[in-house]
Write an enzyme that holds these catalytic residues in place. Structure first.
Site, PDB file in Angstrom:
ATOM      1  N   HIS A 117      59.084  33.168 -25.703  1.00 41.87           N
ATOM      2  CA  HIS A 117      58.795  34.598 -25.882  1.00 41.87           C
ATOM      3  C   HIS A 117      59.662  35.490 -24.996  1.00 41.87           C
ATOM      4  CE1 HIS A 117      54.546  33.735 -27.750  1.00 41.87           C
ATOM      5  NE2 HIS A 117      55.547  33.465 -28.573  1.00 41.87           N
ATOM      6  N   CYS A 128      73.871  47.137 -28.736  1.00 42.86           N
ATOM      7  CA  CYS A 128      74.920  46.097 -28.676  1.00 42.86           C
ATOM      8  C   CYS A 128      74.358  44.710 -28.354  1.00 42.86           C
ATOM      9  CB  CYS A 128      75.995  46.481 -27.659  1.00 42.86           C
ATOM     10  SG  CYS A 128      75.476  46.286 -25.943  1.00 42.86           S
ATOM     11  N   CYS A 145      71.954  51.045 -21.361  1.00 45.08           N
ATOM     12  CA  CYS A 145      72.767  49.828 -21.298  1.00 45.08           C
ATOM     13  C   CYS A 145      74.054  50.112 -20.523  1.00 45.08           C
ATOM     14  CB  CYS A 145      73.081  49.381 -22.730  1.00 45.08           C
ATOM     15  SG  CYS A 145      74.321  48.080 -22.837  1.00 45.08           S
TER      16      CYS A 145
END
Ligand code: OAD
Length: 238
Positions: A117, A128, A145
């Site tokens: 998980h 991305c 990011c």
């Protein structure tokens, strides 16, 4: 079956798979999902652990995950985690399949493991797909990011999402080929992890379940050891 027989079983086994769930981390102070004090008694999974919930309210989802990170950051592996790491060191052919995202198995020294998980200490860019380590505990500081500036999400598997195929294949092929499986601290109702003991049983493995309560897996377990993981697991080999 007495303890000597259990130890003999473990000695004779050559390919072991251990499947764990939230119950193994309960004694480290991390809440489980089900049961009277389980997270899903107080929170709605569909508002916090689905891709739709994240699309609708990413801040709320991050707030909840950062709150959980706060609890996990204070937790230490317990004797159950340590016993599983110790078992790994005794077998060449060993795999731990955990549904837990807390990272405590790694902290206890487990290396041959699949976190099916995902991991709460990682973030993944929705644009991305870059994965980065992310230890932030305050949801207001979760930045974009670092590669493309896209939105980051927790790198965990949510309801309605598939488990990445490499992780799933490792777990399934180990279940098909093991001769002994220990299933510890899971309610055994979330698929596909819940099917691993059934696959192993069908392939001829001996199934040991460790839990404070019975589960749907208990019906096929060759041996049900009632008790807390931290009490029962160290006794399997010591
Ligand atoms: P659950 O919360 O569903 O089940 C925990 C199990 O551990 C129950 O069967 C308890 O009886 C048992 N238990 C509790 N304390 C224990 C202890 N100290 N020793 C032994 N057993 C104990 O947790 P999981 O089975 O891990 O997924 O749940 C599976 C998945 O459902 C989670 O990975 C999570 C959740 O929703 C996602 O979020 C996708």
């Amino acid at each position: 079956m007495d303890t000597a027989e259990i130890k003999q079983r473990l000695k004779r086994a050559s390919h072991i798979v251990v499947v764990t769930g939230a119950g193994v981390s309960a004694e480290s102070g991390i809440p489980t999902f089900r049961g009277p004090d389980g997270l899903w008694k107080h929170y709605r999974a569909e508002e916090l652990a689905t891709p739709q919930a994240f699309a609708k309210n990413p801040e709320l989802v991050w707030e909840w995950y950062c709150w959980r990170r706060g609890i996990i950051s204070k937790a230490k592996p317990n004797p159950g985690h340590v016993a599983i790491a110790e078992l790994e060191s005794r077998y060449n052919d060993f795999l731990l399949v955990t549904q837990n995202v807390d990272g405590l198995h790694r902290k206890a020294g487990s290396n041959k493991l699949v976190e099916i998980h995902g991991c709460i200490w990682q973030a993944r860019c929705v644009k991305c797909n870059a994965i980065e380590q992310d230890n932030e505990l305050d949801y207001r500081n979760i930045g974009p990011c670092s590669r493309c500036g896209g939105r980051k999400r927790p790198n965990v598997v949510w309801f309605g999402e598939p488990i990445p195929p490499t992780r799933l294949n490792s777990a399934f092929s180990a279940a098909e080929s093991c001769d002994l499986m220990i299933v510890a601290g899971t309610s055994g109702i979330v698929q596909p992890a819940a099917s691993l003991p059934f696959i192993a049983k069908k392939a001829g493995a001996y199934i040991i379940e460790v839990n404070v309560d019975t589960t749907p897996i208990s019906a096929i377990a060759d041996l049900f050891l009632k008790g807390k993981c931290g009490d029962v697991l160290p006794g399997l080999y010591s």
